[in-house]
Design an enzyme around this catalytic site. Structure first.
Site, PDB file in Angstrom:
ATOM      1  N   GLU A  81      72.888  49.449  39.195  1.00  0.00           N
ATOM      2  CA  GLU A  81      71.632  49.958  38.643  1.00  0.00           C
ATOM      3  C   GLU A  81      70.564  48.870  38.725  1.00  0.00           C
ATOM      4  OE1 GLU A  81      71.601  50.555  34.264  1.00  0.00           O
ATOM      5  OE2 GLU A  81      73.739  50.087  34.401  1.00  0.00           O
ATOM      6  N   CYS A 113      75.446  52.546  34.251  1.00  0.00           N
ATOM      7  CA  CYS A 113      76.670  51.733  34.297  1.00  0.00           C
ATOM      8  C   CYS A 113      77.881  52.533  34.749  1.00  0.00           C
ATOM      9  CB  CYS A 113      76.945  51.123  32.924  1.00  0.00           C
ATOM     10  SG  CYS A 113      75.556  50.192  32.287  1.00  0.00           S
ATOM     11  N   HIS A 235      83.755  50.327  28.705  1.00  0.00           N
ATOM     12  CA  HIS A 235      82.478  49.757  29.160  1.00  0.00           C
ATOM     13  C   HIS A 235      81.978  48.872  28.025  1.00  0.00           C
ATOM     14  CE1 HIS A 235      78.487  49.129  30.504  1.00  0.00           C
ATOM     15  NE2 HIS A 235      77.951  49.842  29.530  1.00  0.00           N
TER      16      HIS A 235
HETATM   17  N1  CAA Z   1      76.493  37.897  10.840  1.00  0.00           N
HETATM   18  C1  CAA Z   1      77.283  38.884  11.294  1.00  0.00           C
HETATM   19  N2  CAA Z   1      76.785  40.079  11.762  1.00  0.00           N
HETATM   20  C2  CAA Z   1      75.453  40.240  11.749  1.00  0.00           C
HETATM   21  C3  CAA Z   1      74.578  39.232  11.269  1.00  0.00           C
HETATM   22  C4  CAA Z   1      75.146  38.013  10.788  1.00  0.00           C
HETATM   23  N3  CAA Z   1      74.385  37.015  10.345  1.00  0.00           N
HETATM   24  N4  CAA Z   1      73.318  39.695  11.390  1.00  0.00           N
HETATM   25  C5  CAA Z   1      73.389  40.949  11.920  1.00  0.00           C
HETATM   26  N5  CAA Z   1      74.683  41.271  12.127  1.00  0.00           N
HETATM   27  C6  CAA Z   1      75.226  42.507  12.706  1.00  0.00           C
HETATM   28  C7  CAA Z   1      74.558  43.760  12.196  1.00  0.00           C
HETATM   29  O1  CAA Z   1      75.065  44.153  10.940  1.00  0.00           O
HETATM   30  C8  CAA Z   1      74.903  44.733  13.323  1.00  0.00           C
HETATM   31  O2  CAA Z   1      76.224  45.178  13.146  1.00  0.00           O
HETATM   32  P1  CAA Z   1      76.625  46.712  13.407  1.00  0.00           P
HETATM   33  O3  CAA Z   1      76.266  47.011  14.846  1.00  0.00           O
HETATM   34  O4  CAA Z   1      78.088  46.755  13.165  1.00  0.00           O
HETATM   35  O5  CAA Z   1      75.813  47.530  12.463  1.00  0.00           O
HETATM   36  C9  CAA Z   1      74.881  43.860  14.560  1.00  0.00           C
HETATM   37  O6  CAA Z   1      74.927  42.507  14.100  1.00  0.00           O
HETATM   38  C10 CAA Z   1      73.645  44.042  15.413  1.00  0.00           C
HETATM   39  O7  CAA Z   1      72.545  43.905  14.576  1.00  0.00           O
HETATM   40  P2  CAA Z   1      71.240  44.780  14.790  1.00  0.00           P
HETATM   41  O8  CAA Z   1      71.602  46.220  14.856  1.00  0.00           O
HETATM   42  O9  CAA Z   1      70.226  44.359  13.802  1.00  0.00           O
HETATM   43  O10 CAA Z   1      70.866  44.254  16.243  1.00  0.00           O
HETATM   44  P3  CAA Z   1      69.603  44.447  17.110  1.00  0.00           P
HETATM   45  O11 CAA Z   1      68.515  45.181  16.421  1.00  0.00           O
HETATM   46  O12 CAA Z   1      69.315  43.079  17.617  1.00  0.00           O
HETATM   47  O13 CAA Z   1      70.118  45.401  18.300  1.00  0.00           O
HETATM   48  C11 CAA Z   1      71.337  46.116  20.202  1.00  0.00           C
HETATM   49  C12 CAA Z   1      71.394  45.285  18.925  1.00  0.00           C
HETATM   50  C13 CAA Z   1      70.885  47.536  19.880  1.00  0.00           C
HETATM   51  C14 CAA Z   1      72.720  46.154  20.811  1.00  0.00           C
HETATM   52  C15 CAA Z   1      70.336  45.443  21.196  1.00  0.00           C
HETATM   53  O14 CAA Z   1      70.825  44.206  21.577  1.00  0.00           O
HETATM   54  C16 CAA Z   1      70.084  46.279  22.443  1.00  0.00           C
HETATM   55  O15 CAA Z   1      69.186  47.123  22.465  1.00  0.00           O
HETATM   56  N6  CAA Z   1      70.880  46.044  23.542  1.00  0.00           N
HETATM   57  C17 CAA Z   1      70.718  46.775  24.798  1.00  0.00           C
HETATM   58  C18 CAA Z   1      71.212  48.218  24.715  1.00  0.00           C
HETATM   59  C19 CAA Z   1      72.723  48.333  24.654  1.00  0.00           C
HETATM   60  O16 CAA Z   1      73.465  47.431  25.015  1.00  0.00           O
HETATM   61  N7  CAA Z   1      73.206  49.509  24.223  1.00  0.00           N
HETATM   62  C20 CAA Z   1      74.622  49.781  24.214  1.00  0.00           C
HETATM   63  C21 CAA Z   1      74.944  51.235  24.508  1.00  0.00           C
HETATM   64  S1  CAA Z   1      74.148  51.737  26.043  1.00  0.00           S
HETATM   65  C22 CAA Z   1      75.251  51.262  27.256  1.00  0.00           C
HETATM   66  O17 CAA Z   1      76.389  51.002  27.001  1.00  0.00           O
HETATM   67  C23 CAA Z   1      74.730  51.184  28.666  1.00  0.00           C
HETATM   68  C24 CAA Z   1      74.387  49.766  28.962  1.00  0.00           C
HETATM   69  O18 CAA Z   1      75.217  49.010  29.469  1.00  0.00           O
HETATM   70  C25 CAA Z   1      73.041  49.304  28.669  1.00  0.00           C
END
Ligand code: CAA
Length: 383
Positions: A81, A113, A235
Protein backbone atom coordinates in the site's frame (compact mmCIF):
# COMPACT_ATOMS: atom_id res chain seq x y z
CA UNK A 1 -6.11 -36.13 -4.21
CA UNK A 2 -5.10 -32.47 -4.13
CA UNK A 3 -1.41 -31.78 -3.55
CA UNK A 4 -0.27 -30.18 -0.31
CA UNK A 5 0.50 -26.57 -1.22
CA UNK A 6 1.93 -23.87 0.99
CA UNK A 7 4.90 -21.77 2.07
CA UNK A 8 8.11 -23.58 1.24
CA UNK A 9 10.49 -20.84 2.40
CA UNK A 10 10.14 -17.38 3.87
CA UNK A 11 12.34 -14.50 4.96
CA UNK A 12 12.13 -10.84 5.92
CA UNK A 13 14.24 -7.78 5.37
CA UNK A 14 14.28 -4.52 7.29
CA UNK A 15 16.32 -1.40 6.48
CA UNK A 16 19.52 -1.04 8.53
CA UNK A 17 18.28 1.89 10.69
CA UNK A 18 15.91 2.14 13.64
CA UNK A 19 14.61 4.56 16.24
CA UNK A 20 14.29 3.61 19.90
CA UNK A 21 10.82 4.36 21.26
CA UNK A 22 12.47 5.95 24.31
CA UNK A 23 14.09 8.51 21.98
CA UNK A 24 10.72 9.22 20.32
CA UNK A 25 8.93 9.43 23.68
CA UNK A 26 11.40 11.97 24.98
CA UNK A 27 11.23 14.09 21.79
CA UNK A 28 7.41 14.07 21.70
CA UNK A 29 7.07 14.42 25.49
CA UNK A 30 5.01 11.29 26.06
CA UNK A 31 5.59 8.70 28.78
CA UNK A 32 7.85 5.87 27.50
CA UNK A 33 5.40 3.42 29.13
CA UNK A 34 2.67 4.59 26.77
CA UNK A 35 4.75 3.40 23.80
CA UNK A 36 6.23 0.24 25.38
CA UNK A 37 3.08 -0.93 27.19
CA UNK A 38 0.14 1.12 25.85
CA UNK A 39 1.12 0.64 22.18
CA UNK A 40 3.52 -2.28 22.65
CA UNK A 41 6.44 -1.02 20.56
CA UNK A 42 10.13 -0.83 21.56
CA UNK A 43 11.79 0.24 18.30
CA UNK A 44 10.77 1.17 14.79
CA UNK A 45 12.50 0.53 11.48
CA UNK A 46 13.39 3.62 9.43
CA UNK A 47 14.08 3.48 5.70
CA UNK A 48 16.58 5.76 3.93
CA UNK A 49 15.52 7.36 0.60
CA UNK A 50 17.73 4.86 -1.26
CA UNK A 51 15.58 1.94 -0.04
CA UNK A 52 12.04 1.73 -1.37
CA UNK A 53 9.44 -1.05 -1.53
CA UNK A 54 11.20 -2.54 -4.58
CA UNK A 55 14.57 -2.90 -2.87
CA UNK A 56 13.06 -4.05 0.44
CA UNK A 57 11.17 -6.72 -1.53
CA UNK A 58 14.19 -7.82 -3.57
CA UNK A 59 16.40 -8.03 -0.47
CA UNK A 60 13.82 -10.17 1.36
CA UNK A 61 13.34 -12.54 -1.59
CA UNK A 62 17.03 -12.88 -2.49
CA UNK A 63 17.55 -14.76 0.81
CA UNK A 64 15.33 -17.66 -0.17
CA UNK A 65 15.65 -18.19 -3.93
CA UNK A 66 17.88 -20.78 -5.60
CA UNK A 67 18.49 -20.89 -9.36
CA UNK A 68 16.06 -23.83 -9.55
CA UNK A 69 13.38 -21.74 -7.78
CA UNK A 70 13.91 -18.87 -10.24
CA UNK A 71 13.38 -21.27 -13.16
CA UNK A 72 10.16 -22.61 -11.60
CA UNK A 73 8.50 -19.30 -10.65
CA UNK A 74 5.40 -18.55 -12.74
CA UNK A 75 4.26 -15.45 -10.88
CA UNK A 76 5.77 -12.65 -8.81
CA UNK A 77 3.15 -10.95 -6.65
CA UNK A 78 3.89 -7.88 -4.53
CA UNK A 79 1.30 -6.83 -1.98
CA UNK A 80 1.79 -3.19 -0.99
CA UNK A 81 0.00 0.00 0.00
CA UNK A 82 3.06 2.22 -0.48
CA UNK A 83 3.31 1.80 -4.21
CA UNK A 84 5.84 3.90 -6.16
CA UNK A 85 3.93 3.96 -9.46
CA UNK A 86 0.24 4.27 -10.39
CA UNK A 87 0.73 2.08 -13.45
CA UNK A 88 3.79 -0.16 -13.46
CA UNK A 89 3.81 -2.94 -10.87
CA UNK A 90 6.80 -3.03 -8.50
CA UNK A 91 6.76 -6.81 -9.07
CA UNK A 92 8.00 -6.28 -12.64
CA UNK A 93 11.12 -4.53 -11.32
CA UNK A 94 11.60 -7.13 -8.58
CA UNK A 95 11.27 -9.89 -11.20
CA UNK A 96 14.08 -8.26 -13.21
CA UNK A 97 16.35 -7.57 -10.23
CA UNK A 98 16.10 -11.20 -9.10
CA UNK A 99 16.70 -12.67 -12.60
CA UNK A 100 13.56 -14.80 -12.50
CA UNK A 101 12.83 -16.72 -15.72
CA UNK A 102 11.14 -14.39 -18.25
CA UNK A 103 7.88 -16.26 -18.94
CA UNK A 104 6.32 -15.18 -15.67
CA UNK A 105 3.43 -12.94 -14.66
CA UNK A 106 4.36 -10.00 -12.36
CA UNK A 107 1.65 -8.03 -10.59
CA UNK A 108 1.00 -5.76 -7.61
CA UNK A 109 -2.03 -6.25 -5.38
CA UNK A 110 -3.65 -3.51 -3.33
CA UNK A 111 -6.10 -3.66 -0.46
CA UNK A 112 -4.33 -1.88 2.36
CA UNK A 113 -2.55 -4.34 4.69
CA UNK A 114 -4.54 -7.29 3.30
CA UNK A 115 -2.88 -7.27 -0.18
CA UNK A 116 -0.25 -9.95 0.47
CA UNK A 117 -2.85 -12.35 1.85
CA UNK A 118 -4.79 -11.99 -1.41
CA UNK A 119 -1.47 -12.73 -3.16
CA UNK A 120 -0.92 -15.82 -1.05
CA UNK A 121 -4.40 -17.17 -1.84
CA UNK A 122 -3.84 -16.53 -5.56
CA UNK A 123 -0.48 -18.30 -5.33
CA UNK A 124 -2.02 -21.28 -3.52
CA UNK A 125 -4.72 -21.65 -6.17
CA UNK A 126 -2.16 -21.40 -8.98
CA UNK A 127 0.14 -24.05 -7.51
CA UNK A 128 -2.82 -26.34 -6.78
CA UNK A 129 -3.49 -26.21 -10.55
CA UNK A 130 0.21 -26.43 -11.52
CA UNK A 131 2.00 -28.43 -8.80
CA UNK A 132 5.37 -28.38 -10.55
CA UNK A 133 5.46 -24.55 -10.59
CA UNK A 134 6.12 -21.96 -7.86
CA UNK A 135 4.90 -18.45 -6.99
CA UNK A 136 6.86 -15.74 -5.20
CA UNK A 137 4.70 -13.58 -2.93
CA UNK A 138 6.23 -10.51 -1.29
CA UNK A 139 4.67 -8.08 1.16
CA UNK A 140 6.59 -4.80 1.07
CA UNK A 141 5.75 -1.46 2.65
CA UNK A 142 7.02 1.72 4.24
CA UNK A 143 4.55 2.86 6.89
CA UNK A 144 4.66 6.62 7.41
CA UNK A 145 2.10 8.79 9.21
CA UNK A 146 4.15 12.01 9.48
CA UNK A 147 6.45 13.56 12.08
CA UNK A 148 4.71 14.21 15.41
CA UNK A 149 1.46 12.71 14.07
CA UNK A 150 -0.84 10.45 16.15
CA UNK A 151 0.28 7.40 14.20
CA UNK A 152 4.02 8.19 14.41
CA UNK A 153 4.84 5.51 17.04
CA UNK A 154 3.18 2.91 14.78
CA UNK A 155 5.39 3.45 11.72
CA UNK A 156 7.86 0.92 10.30
CA UNK A 157 9.36 -0.44 7.07
CA UNK A 158 10.35 -3.77 5.55
CA UNK A 159 9.34 -6.74 3.48
CA UNK A 160 8.49 -10.41 3.91
CA UNK A 161 9.03 -12.83 1.01
CA UNK A 162 7.31 -16.21 0.72
CA UNK A 163 7.88 -18.92 -1.87
CA UNK A 164 4.72 -20.95 -2.48
CA UNK A 165 5.13 -24.50 -3.81
CA UNK A 166 3.73 -28.01 -3.65
CA UNK A 167 5.08 -30.17 -0.78
CA UNK A 168 6.26 -27.13 1.17
CA UNK A 169 8.96 -27.30 3.85
CA UNK A 170 7.31 -24.85 6.26
CA UNK A 171 3.53 -24.60 6.17
CA UNK A 172 0.68 -26.22 4.26
CA UNK A 173 -2.10 -23.73 3.53
CA UNK A 174 -5.62 -25.01 4.13
CA UNK A 175 -8.58 -24.11 1.89
CA UNK A 176 -10.62 -22.79 4.82
CA UNK A 177 -10.28 -19.02 4.45
CA UNK A 178 -13.17 -16.79 5.54
CA UNK A 179 -13.08 -13.20 4.25
CA UNK A 180 -15.14 -10.13 5.13
CA UNK A 181 -15.46 -6.92 3.04
CA UNK A 182 -16.92 -3.70 4.45
CA UNK A 183 -16.88 -0.32 2.69
CA UNK A 184 -15.75 2.00 5.50
CA UNK A 185 -13.14 4.71 6.04
CA UNK A 186 -10.90 3.89 8.98
CA UNK A 187 -7.55 4.35 7.20
CA UNK A 188 -7.15 5.38 3.56
CA UNK A 189 -4.76 7.30 1.31
CA UNK A 190 -6.29 9.07 -1.71
CA UNK A 191 -4.10 9.18 -4.84
CA UNK A 192 -1.34 11.77 -4.51
CA UNK A 193 -1.64 12.16 -0.74
CA UNK A 194 1.72 11.61 1.01
CA UNK A 195 0.42 10.31 4.33
CA UNK A 196 -2.73 8.32 5.06
CA UNK A 197 -5.91 9.77 6.46
CA UNK A 198 -6.63 7.78 9.58
CA UNK A 199 -9.33 7.64 12.20
CA UNK A 200 -7.22 5.85 14.81
CA UNK A 201 -9.93 4.94 17.32
CA UNK A 202 -12.36 3.86 14.60
CA UNK A 203 -9.63 1.74 12.96
CA UNK A 204 -9.07 -0.07 16.26
CA UNK A 205 -12.80 -0.73 16.59
CA UNK A 206 -13.18 -1.99 13.03
CA UNK A 207 -10.19 -4.31 13.46
CA UNK A 208 -11.61 -5.71 16.71
CA UNK A 209 -15.10 -6.16 15.23
CA UNK A 210 -13.78 -7.67 12.00
CA UNK A 211 -11.83 -10.31 13.94
CA UNK A 212 -14.88 -11.19 16.07
CA UNK A 213 -17.12 -11.53 12.99
CA UNK A 214 -14.67 -13.49 10.87
CA UNK A 215 -13.77 -15.82 13.75
CA UNK A 216 -17.45 -16.52 14.49
CA UNK A 217 -18.11 -17.31 10.83
CA UNK A 218 -14.97 -19.48 10.65
CA UNK A 219 -16.08 -21.50 13.70
CA UNK A 220 -19.53 -22.02 12.20
CA UNK A 221 -18.19 -23.14 8.83
CA UNK A 222 -15.40 -25.41 10.12
CA UNK A 223 -16.58 -26.58 13.54
CA UNK A 224 -13.12 -25.71 14.85
CA UNK A 225 -12.47 -23.71 18.03
CA UNK A 226 -9.51 -22.34 20.00
CA UNK A 227 -8.51 -25.80 21.27
CA UNK A 228 -7.80 -26.86 17.68
CA UNK A 229 -5.11 -24.19 17.26
CA UNK A 230 -1.54 -24.32 18.57
CA UNK A 231 -1.11 -20.59 17.93
CA UNK A 232 -2.76 -17.57 16.33
CA UNK A 233 -0.84 -14.87 14.44
CA UNK A 234 -2.32 -11.43 13.78
CA UNK A 235 -1.85 -8.43 11.54
CA UNK A 236 0.16 -6.23 13.88
CA UNK A 237 -0.06 -2.48 13.18
CA UNK A 238 1.28 -2.17 16.74
CA UNK A 239 1.72 -5.17 18.97
CA UNK A 240 -1.13 -4.42 21.37
CA UNK A 241 -3.68 -4.41 18.51
CA UNK A 242 -4.01 -8.17 18.03
CA UNK A 243 -4.29 -8.60 21.79
CA UNK A 244 -7.13 -6.07 21.90
CA UNK A 245 -9.01 -8.13 19.30
CA UNK A 246 -8.19 -11.59 20.65
CA UNK A 247 -8.69 -11.13 24.40
CA UNK A 248 -12.41 -10.23 24.39
CA UNK A 249 -13.15 -13.37 22.35
CA UNK A 250 -10.72 -15.62 24.23
CA UNK A 251 -11.29 -14.30 27.79
CA UNK A 252 -12.11 -17.03 30.29
CA UNK A 253 -11.47 -19.78 27.73
CA UNK A 254 -9.37 -22.78 28.80
CA UNK A 255 -6.91 -21.98 26.01
CA UNK A 256 -6.35 -18.36 27.03
CA UNK A 257 -2.98 -18.69 28.77
CA UNK A 258 -1.52 -20.99 26.13
CA UNK A 259 -2.64 -18.87 23.15
CA UNK A 260 -1.59 -15.60 24.79
CA UNK A 261 1.91 -17.05 25.39
CA UNK A 262 2.12 -17.91 21.68
CA UNK A 263 0.83 -14.40 20.87
CA UNK A 264 3.78 -12.90 22.79
CA UNK A 265 6.23 -15.09 20.83
CA UNK A 266 4.59 -13.85 17.63
CA UNK A 267 5.32 -10.19 18.36
CA UNK A 268 9.00 -10.39 19.35
CA UNK A 269 10.17 -9.12 15.94
CA UNK A 270 7.23 -6.73 15.45
CA UNK A 271 8.06 -4.93 18.72
CA UNK A 272 11.46 -4.08 17.16
CA UNK A 273 10.31 -3.26 13.62
CA UNK A 274 6.93 -1.54 13.86
CA UNK A 275 4.17 -1.73 11.29
CA UNK A 276 5.03 -3.45 7.99
CA UNK A 277 1.46 -2.98 6.69
CA UNK A 278 1.10 -5.93 4.23
CA UNK A 279 4.06 -7.74 5.78
CA UNK A 280 2.97 -7.30 9.37
CA UNK A 281 1.00 -10.56 9.75
CA UNK A 282 3.79 -12.48 8.04
CA UNK A 283 6.51 -10.92 10.20
CA UNK A 284 4.43 -12.02 13.18
CA UNK A 285 4.20 -15.54 11.73
CA UNK A 286 8.00 -15.62 11.32
CA UNK A 287 8.45 -14.24 14.82
CA UNK A 288 6.26 -17.04 16.16
CA UNK A 289 8.06 -19.77 14.20
CA UNK A 290 11.53 -18.46 15.10
CA UNK A 291 10.92 -17.60 18.77
CA UNK A 292 8.55 -20.29 20.04
CA UNK A 293 9.77 -23.56 21.52
CA UNK A 294 6.22 -24.86 21.90
CA UNK A 295 5.39 -25.69 18.28
CA UNK A 296 5.75 -29.00 16.48
CA UNK A 297 5.00 -30.58 13.12
CA UNK A 298 1.31 -31.15 12.51
CA UNK A 299 0.25 -28.14 14.60
CA UNK A 300 -2.54 -25.97 13.19
CA UNK A 301 -1.84 -22.22 13.16
CA UNK A 302 -4.52 -19.55 12.62
CA UNK A 303 -3.75 -16.35 10.73
CA UNK A 304 -5.79 -13.15 10.88
CA UNK A 305 -5.22 -10.65 8.09
CA UNK A 306 -6.71 -7.14 8.21
CA UNK A 307 -6.58 -4.41 5.58
CA UNK A 308 -8.26 -1.11 6.33
CA UNK A 309 -11.11 -0.01 4.18
CA UNK A 310 -11.73 -2.99 4.91
CA UNK A 311 -11.05 -6.62 4.03
CA UNK A 312 -10.35 -9.09 6.81
CA UNK A 313 -9.61 -12.80 6.53
CA UNK A 314 -8.95 -15.74 8.82
CA UNK A 315 -7.40 -18.97 7.58
CA UNK A 316 -5.31 -21.81 8.90
CA UNK A 317 -2.07 -23.58 8.01
CA UNK A 318 -0.30 -26.73 9.20
CA UNK A 319 3.32 -26.95 10.27
CA UNK A 320 5.35 -29.37 8.16
CA UNK A 321 7.79 -32.00 9.52
CA UNK A 322 11.30 -30.51 9.82
CA UNK A 323 10.00 -26.93 9.51
CA UNK A 324 12.72 -25.73 11.91
CA UNK A 325 15.39 -26.47 9.29
CA UNK A 326 13.67 -24.22 6.75
CA UNK A 327 13.93 -21.13 9.01
CA UNK A 328 16.64 -18.44 8.82
CA UNK A 329 16.46 -17.61 12.52
CA UNK A 330 20.12 -16.69 13.11
CA UNK A 331 20.29 -14.52 10.02
CA UNK A 332 17.14 -12.63 11.00
CA UNK A 333 18.26 -12.07 14.58
CA UNK A 334 21.67 -10.85 13.40
CA UNK A 335 20.00 -8.46 10.94
CA UNK A 336 17.94 -6.91 13.74
CA UNK A 337 20.98 -6.71 16.04
CA UNK A 338 23.23 -5.08 13.44
CA UNK A 339 21.00 -2.11 12.65
CA UNK A 340 22.16 1.42 13.43
CA UNK A 341 20.23 3.39 16.05
CA UNK A 342 19.28 6.91 14.94
CA UNK A 343 18.88 9.86 17.27
CA UNK A 344 15.77 11.98 16.82
CA UNK A 345 17.35 14.52 14.47
CA UNK A 346 18.89 11.82 12.23
CA UNK A 347 15.49 10.07 12.16
CA UNK A 348 13.66 13.26 11.25
CA UNK A 349 16.17 14.06 8.48
CA UNK A 350 15.98 10.50 7.04
CA UNK A 351 12.20 10.51 7.31
CA UNK A 352 11.93 13.82 5.44
CA UNK A 353 14.24 12.93 2.55
CA UNK A 354 12.05 11.98 -0.41
CA UNK A 355 12.91 10.95 -3.97
CA UNK A 356 12.11 13.73 -6.42
CA UNK A 357 12.04 12.13 -9.86
CA UNK A 358 12.59 15.53 -11.50
CA UNK A 359 15.98 15.98 -9.86
CA UNK A 360 18.91 13.82 -10.91
CA UNK A 361 20.66 12.31 -7.92
CA UNK A 362 22.94 9.39 -7.08
CA UNK A 363 23.19 7.34 -3.88
CA UNK A 364 26.00 5.31 -2.28
CA UNK A 365 24.12 2.62 -0.36
CA UNK A 366 26.01 -0.60 0.46
CA UNK A 367 22.80 -2.67 0.79
CA UNK A 368 22.74 -5.36 -1.96
CA UNK A 369 19.61 -4.00 -3.71
CA UNK A 370 19.15 -0.24 -3.41
CA UNK A 371 18.30 2.83 -5.46
CA UNK A 372 21.58 4.01 -7.03
CA UNK A 373 20.41 6.86 -9.23
CA UNK A 374 17.47 9.05 -10.24
CA UNK A 375 17.83 9.88 -13.93
CA UNK A 376 15.36 10.79 -16.70
CA UNK A 377 12.48 10.57 -14.23
CA UNK A 378 13.26 6.91 -13.42
CA UNK A 379 14.58 5.13 -10.34
CA UNK A 380 17.63 3.04 -11.24
CA UNK A 381 18.54 0.12 -8.99
CA UNK A 382 21.82 -1.51 -8.01
CA UNK A 383 21.91 -5.28 -7.59
N1 CAA B 1 1.40 3.57 30.45
C1 CAA B 1 0.77 2.50 29.93
N2 CAA B 1 -0.22 2.62 28.98
C2 CAA B 1 -0.56 3.85 28.59
C3 CAA B 1 0.07 5.01 29.12
C4 CAA B 1 1.08 4.84 30.11
N3 CAA B 1 1.73 5.87 30.63
N4 CAA B 1 -0.49 6.09 28.53
C5 CAA B 1 -1.43 5.63 27.65
N5 CAA B 1 -1.47 4.28 27.70
C6 CAA B 1 -2.32 3.38 26.92
C7 CAA B 1 -3.75 3.83 26.79
O1 CAA B 1 -4.51 3.51 27.93
C8 CAA B 1 -4.17 3.06 25.54
O2 CAA B 1 -4.47 1.74 25.90
P1 CAA B 1 -5.72 0.96 25.27
O3 CAA B 1 -5.51 0.95 23.77
O4 CAA B 1 -5.65 -0.40 25.87
O5 CAA B 1 -6.94 1.74 25.64
C9 CAA B 1 -2.92 3.03 24.70
O6 CAA B 1 -1.84 3.38 25.57
C10 CAA B 1 -2.94 4.00 23.54
O7 CAA B 1 -3.27 5.25 24.05
P2 CAA B 1 -4.18 6.26 23.22
O8 CAA B 1 -5.42 5.58 22.79
O9 CAA B 1 -4.30 7.52 23.99
O10 CAA B 1 -3.20 6.44 21.98
P3 CAA B 1 -3.23 7.44 20.80
O11 CAA B 1 -4.31 8.45 20.89
O12 CAA B 1 -1.83 7.92 20.71
O13 CAA B 1 -3.59 6.50 19.54
C11 CAA B 1 -3.37 4.80 17.90
C12 CAA B 1 -3.08 5.18 19.35
C13 CAA B 1 -4.86 4.97 17.61
C14 CAA B 1 -2.99 3.35 17.71
C15 CAA B 1 -2.52 5.70 16.96
O14 CAA B 1 -1.18 5.44 17.15
C16 CAA B 1 -2.86 5.51 15.49
O15 CAA B 1 -3.75 6.17 14.95
N6 CAA B 1 -2.13 4.59 14.78
C17 CAA B 1 -2.36 4.33 13.36
C18 CAA B 1 -3.64 3.55 13.09
C19 CAA B 1 -3.56 2.09 13.51
O16 CAA B 1 -2.50 1.52 13.67
N7 CAA B 1 -4.74 1.46 13.64
C20 CAA B 1 -4.79 0.05 13.94
C21 CAA B 1 -5.98 -0.64 13.28
S1 CAA B 1 -5.98 -0.30 11.51
C22 CAA B 1 -4.94 -1.49 10.86
O17 CAA B 1 -4.64 -2.47 11.48
C23 CAA B 1 -4.41 -1.25 9.47
C24 CAA B 1 -3.05 -0.67 9.57
O18 CAA B 1 -2.05 -1.39 9.58
C25 CAA B 1 -2.92 0.78 9.63
Amino acid sequence: MMNTVGIDKMSFFVPPYFLEMDELASARQVEPAKLHIGIGQDQMAVSPASQDIVTLAANAAADILTEADKAAIDMVIVGTESSIDESKASAVIVHGLLDIQPFARSIEIKEACYGATAGLQLAKNHVQQHPDRKVLVIASDIAKYGLASGGEPTQGAGAVAMLVSANPSLLALHNDEVSLSQDIYDFWRPTGQTYPSVDGKFSNETYINAFARVWEEYKTRTNLDFQDFSALAFHTPYTKMGKKALLPVLEGHADQERLMSRYEEGIVYNRRVGNLYTGSLYLSLLSLLENSRALSAGDRLGLFSYGSGTVAEFYSAELMPGFEQALLTEKHQAMLENREALDISAYEAMFSETLDLEQEKSFQDQTPFSVCEIKDGIRHYKK
